[in-house]
Design an enzyme around this catalytic site. Structure first.
Site, PDB file in Angstrom:
ATOM      1  N   ARG A   1       2.491 -10.847  10.385  1.00 42.08           N
ATOM      2  CA  ARG A   1       3.839 -10.271  10.524  1.00 42.08           C
ATOM      3  C   ARG A   1       4.900 -11.281  10.075  1.00 42.08           C
ATOM      4  O   ARG A   1       6.047 -10.896   9.822  1.00 42.08           O
ATOM      5  CB  ARG A   1       4.151  -9.902  11.988  1.00 42.08           C
ATOM      6  CG  ARG A   1       3.255  -8.874  12.678  1.00 42.08           C
ATOM      7  CD  ARG A   1       3.016  -7.650  11.849  1.00 42.08           C
ATOM      8  NE  ARG A   1       1.762  -7.771  11.120  1.00 42.08           N
ATOM      9  CZ  ARG A   1       1.409  -6.975  10.122  1.00 42.08           C
ATOM     10  NH1 ARG A   1       2.210  -6.008   9.721  1.00 42.08           N
ATOM     11  NH2 ARG A   1       0.254  -7.144   9.502  1.00 42.08           N
TER      12      ARG A   1
ATOM     13  N   ASP B   1      -3.604   7.342   4.811  1.00 40.14           N
ATOM     14  CA  ASP B   1      -3.163   5.972   5.061  1.00 40.14           C
ATOM     15  C   ASP B   1      -3.816   5.452   6.344  1.00 40.14           C
ATOM     16  O   ASP B   1      -4.163   6.231   7.233  1.00 40.14           O
ATOM     17  CB  ASP B   1      -1.637   5.959   5.201  1.00 40.14           C
ATOM     18  CG  ASP B   1      -1.069   4.554   5.154  1.00 40.14           C
ATOM     19  OD1 ASP B   1      -1.805   3.615   4.782  1.00 40.14           O
ATOM     20  OD2 ASP B   1       0.122   4.386   5.482  1.00 40.14           O
ATOM     21  N   GLU B   2      -3.989   4.137   6.443  1.00 36.41           N
ATOM     22  CA  GLU B   2      -4.565   3.491   7.635  1.00 36.41           C
ATOM     23  C   GLU B   2      -5.910   4.130   8.016  1.00 36.41           C
ATOM     24  O   GLU B   2      -6.164   4.456   9.177  1.00 36.41           O
ATOM     25  CB  GLU B   2      -3.592   3.584   8.818  1.00 36.41           C
ATOM     26  CG  GLU B   2      -2.203   3.050   8.553  1.00 36.41           C
ATOM     27  CD  GLU B   2      -2.138   1.525   8.482  1.00 36.41           C
ATOM     28  OE1 GLU B   2      -3.210   0.881   8.487  1.00 36.41           O
ATOM     29  OE2 GLU B   2      -1.022   0.983   8.417  1.00 36.41           O
TER      30      GLU B   2
ATOM     31  N   GLN C   1      -7.474  -5.024   9.838  1.00 37.92           N
ATOM     32  CA  GLN C   1      -6.375  -4.635  10.724  1.00 37.92           C
ATOM     33  C   GLN C   1      -6.770  -3.474  11.636  1.00 37.92           C
ATOM     34  O   GLN C   1      -5.908  -2.744  12.129  1.00 37.92           O
ATOM     35  CB  GLN C   1      -5.133  -4.265   9.907  1.00 37.92           C
ATOM     36  CG  GLN C   1      -4.552  -5.433   9.129  1.00 37.92           C
ATOM     37  CD  GLN C   1      -3.218  -5.102   8.502  1.00 37.92           C
ATOM     38  OE1 GLN C   1      -2.189  -5.028   9.175  1.00 37.92           O
ATOM     39  NE2 GLN C   1      -3.208  -4.898   7.195  1.00 37.92           N
TER      40      GLN C   1
ATOM     41  N   LYS D   1       0.816  -1.216   0.000  1.00 36.79           N
ATOM     42  CA  LYS D   1       0.000   0.000   0.000  1.00 36.79           C
ATOM     43  C   LYS D   1       0.849   1.264   0.000  1.00 36.79           C
ATOM     44  O   LYS D   1       0.482   2.249  -0.636  1.00 36.79           O
ATOM     45  CB  LYS D   1      -0.952  -0.001   1.184  1.00 36.79           C
ATOM     46  CG  LYS D   1      -0.300   0.089   2.551  1.00 36.79           C
ATOM     47  CD  LYS D   1      -1.339   0.061   3.661  1.00 36.79           C
ATOM     48  CE  LYS D   1      -0.701   0.090   5.032  1.00 36.79           C
ATOM     49  NZ  LYS D   1       0.047   1.335   5.284  1.00 36.79           N
ATOM     50  N   THR D   2       1.985   1.243   0.708  1.00 43.68           N
ATOM     51  CA  THR D   2       2.819   2.447   0.741  1.00 43.68           C
ATOM     52  C   THR D   2       3.363   2.759  -0.647  1.00 43.68           C
ATOM     53  O   THR D   2       3.428   3.923  -1.065  1.00 43.68           O
ATOM     54  CB  THR D   2       3.974   2.280   1.740  1.00 43.68           C
ATOM     55  OG1 THR D   2       3.444   1.971   3.031  1.00 43.68           O
ATOM     56  CG2 THR D   2       4.798   3.553   1.833  1.00 43.68           C
TER      57      THR D   2
END
Length: 659
Positions: free
Chosen positions: A592, A213-214, A244, A29-30
């Site tokens: 993770r 973002d987020e 998330q 996504k970044t």
């Protein structure tokens, strides 16, 4: 845009209306945000100075700025805004302060400052848990974007009405001190933009395209800020993952992702489901787990990676046995496979679980880094210097005055300060102005008056220096002139300890190097926004951290301990009906792991002196059996692991004999 997969490319190219990018864990996504910024600028659709990318941590903002700088050469990205919600709110307040009743150089109260004010406003003798509860209720109201009056109208219980009344008194206190707290950095801009047509028009012109973002972590006030800035055109890209969303306890509202569709009927949705981090086995387990949560827009993560090893499930006798197994496995993989310590991470639900893990790692001499230690800006000498800076910039900041006047200690005790506070209230002056008033000082004992007068002289001199010195030089002069360095030398037991603490003050001055036009008030306010997550790299050490703290990180080998009912899912979450968020928390932990994952639980624990029985987490039953390997359930696999350990042991003995 070379190397983007089709959904990523689609997310980059859609620029004409509102867009929601549902980005699964590890889906790049970044990179999409960085490429979209580059596309907006290089295509001429939007100049950099009218683009704002909003993140949730300073670390994320810094990393994004660095990636944009590498992607866009030259000065094409000059003027681009990449910052946190709170930093954007601070920028707006610094420009529009007068419209909100603030004077230039206002202070930002941290959590400690806010608690001190509430303690003063509550009945004498109020216990810390009462103060914390009041602080949380006020914070919840502010995160919902409510003013004190609106909070009073919305109150449905005696407790909420009392909290609203306290909120009104607390806010009046902040106004008196020309200060705001962290929640105000969002609430006040929302208040302005929703009530002032000229202001909102100006800010929509200033910010022509918004990237968030987020987005699943936004609270109600942050969502309203996004909506106010985006306006009816909705020129924005929101990137988030409802799977998330793990911060409801601090006000995050994952339903904001659904609300986007209601507020913007033309909203387009792009799903990023290709994962570039994990093995397929890990992804299949994560997909199966999170499928038990309700979804408006379900996703299925997949990867071109290999299947990888099955997820190991360990049943342990107790927490000590669990810690020993984890530490031993880490030590073994480091020795047998040459895996650096930084490849390993141990995740837990609560910070109290770290103690037994630390002991086990220490016994095997495994280096580790426990996240959540004292942050740089929380060190005593740094907070003392920051109080001086706040007072220099804002004479109305009584909280800063109270810390500065006693740092270092001088002939000013609690009795003197109480009397000064009484005199300042009668004179309708802040404490720092009262300390400069000859008439008021005459009403104090001579020794105390002389000490306060001397302090006021130092502040007055530094305030004069602030108008002509570069900020870093001002900080260095402050450290000397205030007596902070001399006091440090007197406090430290030896020269080595003094040099360590002095370096903290030197580093604070270094942080002010660079900007030459901002005054101490703006720079102090900017530093106040730095979060605990902005600490440096832990180096080659095993990472120990909470599941909440692991979001956004990845490791080759991940151990999740304490996977028991009552712990994960947590007992309080079960009682409050928040099982979905606990499931998302485990989902975050699982995703993770890049290569291999261990989930462990203890059969027993000691509670209040008694041995109690633990049940394995109900979430383990939601994982696909084909992806798991339980101890003793697969003799062939267990034998292979034993053979690997035996081979590694023989190799170590041989190497020792040949040395």
């Amino acid at each position: 845009m070379h190397g983007l997969n089709p959904p990523q490319r689609q997310a980059v190219l859609l620029t004409d209306g509102p867009l929601l990018v549902l980005a699964g864990a590890g889906s790049g996504k970044t990179r999409v945000i960085v490429e979209k910024i580059a596309h907006l600028i290089t295509s001429g659709r939007m100049p950099a100075k009218r683009i704002a990318a909003i993140t949730f941590t300073n670390k994320s903002a810094r990393e994004m700025r660095e990636r944009v700088a590498k992607r866009i050469k030259g000065d094409a990205a000059e003027g681009l805004t990449v910052c946190t919600f709170h930093a954007l709110g601070l920028k707006l307040l610094q420009i529009e302060h007068a419209k909100l009743g603030l004077k230039r150089g206002f202070s930002i109260f941290d959590s400690e400052d806010s608690a001190a004010q509430l303690k003063d406003l509550l009945p004498p003798g109020s216990k810390p848990d009462v103060i914390d509860a009041a602080k949380n209720l006020i914070s919840r109201a502010k995160n919902a974007g409510l003013s004190p009056e609106q909070a009073a109208e919305a109150a449905q219980s005696v407790r909420e009405r009392e909290a609203a009344a306290l909120y009104a008194r607390y806010q009046q206190r902040l106004t008196t001190f020309n200060a705001v707290d962290f929640d105000d950095l969002i609430r006040l801009p929302v208040q302005l933009l929703e009530s002032d047509e000229d202001a909102v028009a100006a800010w929509r012109e200033r910010i022509g395209y918004l990237l968030v973002d987020e987005c699943q972590d936004t609270n109600d006030a942050q969502y309203r800020l996004l909506k106010a800035l985006a306006g009816p055109k909705g020129l924005f890209t929101c990137v988030g993952d409802d799977d998330q969303s793990i911060y409801a306890w601090r006000g995050a509202n994952p339903d904001n992702l659904l609300q986007l569709g209601n507020d913007y009927p033309t909203l387009q949705i792009v799903k990023l489901e290709q994962n570039y981090r994990c093995s397929n086995r890990v992804l299949r387990a994560a997909n199966a787990l999170i499928a038990h949560n309700p979804h408006e827009h379900p996703k299925t993560l997949w990867s071109e990676q290999a299947d990888g090893e099955r997820i190991r499930i360990w049943e342990c006798k107790d927490a000590a046995h669990e810690a020993e197994k984890v530490a031993d496995q880490i030590h073994f993989l480091n020795q047998s496979r040459g895996a650096p310590w930084s490849d390993f991470c141990i995740l837990f639900r609560g910070n109290h679980q770290s103690r037994v893990l630390e002991k086990a790692l220490q016994l095997l001499r495994v280096p580790y880094h426990l996240s959540g230690g004292t942050a740089f800006l929380d060190r005593g000498e740094v907070k003392d210097a920051m109080a001086w800076l706040r007072l220099i910039a804002n004479p109305d900041d009584d909280a800063a005055f109270l810390r500065a006047v006693t740092s270092p200690k001088r002939e000013v005790g609690g009795t003197t300060l109480a009397k000064l506070a009484e005199l300042s209230q009668h004179a309708h002056q802040p404490l720092s102005r009262a300390a400069e008033s000859v008439g008021l000082l005459k009403q104090l004992p001579a020794r105390a008056a002389n000490a306060l007068g001397g302090f006021a002289d130092i502040v007055r001199g530094l305030r004069s220096d602030a108008a002509r010195l570069p900020p870093a030089e001002l900080v260095r002069k402050l450290n000397e002139r205030s007596g902070l360095l001399a006091a440090l030398r007197a406090q430290c037991k030896d020269e080595a300890q003094f040099q360590v603490r002095r370096r903290n003050l030197d580093e604070l001055a270094d942080w002010f190097d660079g900007p030459k036009t901002s005054g101490p008030g703006e720079l102090a306010a900017s530093l106040a926004l730095l979060s605990h997550a902005d600490k440096g790299d832990a180096g080659n050490q095993v990472r120990l951290m909470s599941l909440h703290g692991a979001k956004g990180l990845e490791f080759r080998y991940v151990f999740i301990v304490g996977v028991e009912d009552g712990n994960l899912p947590h007992e309080a979450s079960l009682e409050e009906g928040r099982l979905d968020e606990e499931r998302r928390l485990l989902y975050v932990g699982i995703t993770r792991a890049k290569e291999q994952l261990w989930l462990s639980y203890a059969r027993e624990a000691t509670k209040w002196g008694d041995r109690v029985r633990h049940l394995p987490s109900r979430f383990l039953d939601e994982l696909p059996t084909a992806e798991l390997q339980r101890d003793g359930a697969d003799p062939i696999a267990d034998a292979a692991h034993k053979q690997e350990r035996a081979t590694a042991g023989f190799a170590a003995i041989k190497a020792l004999l040949e040395a």
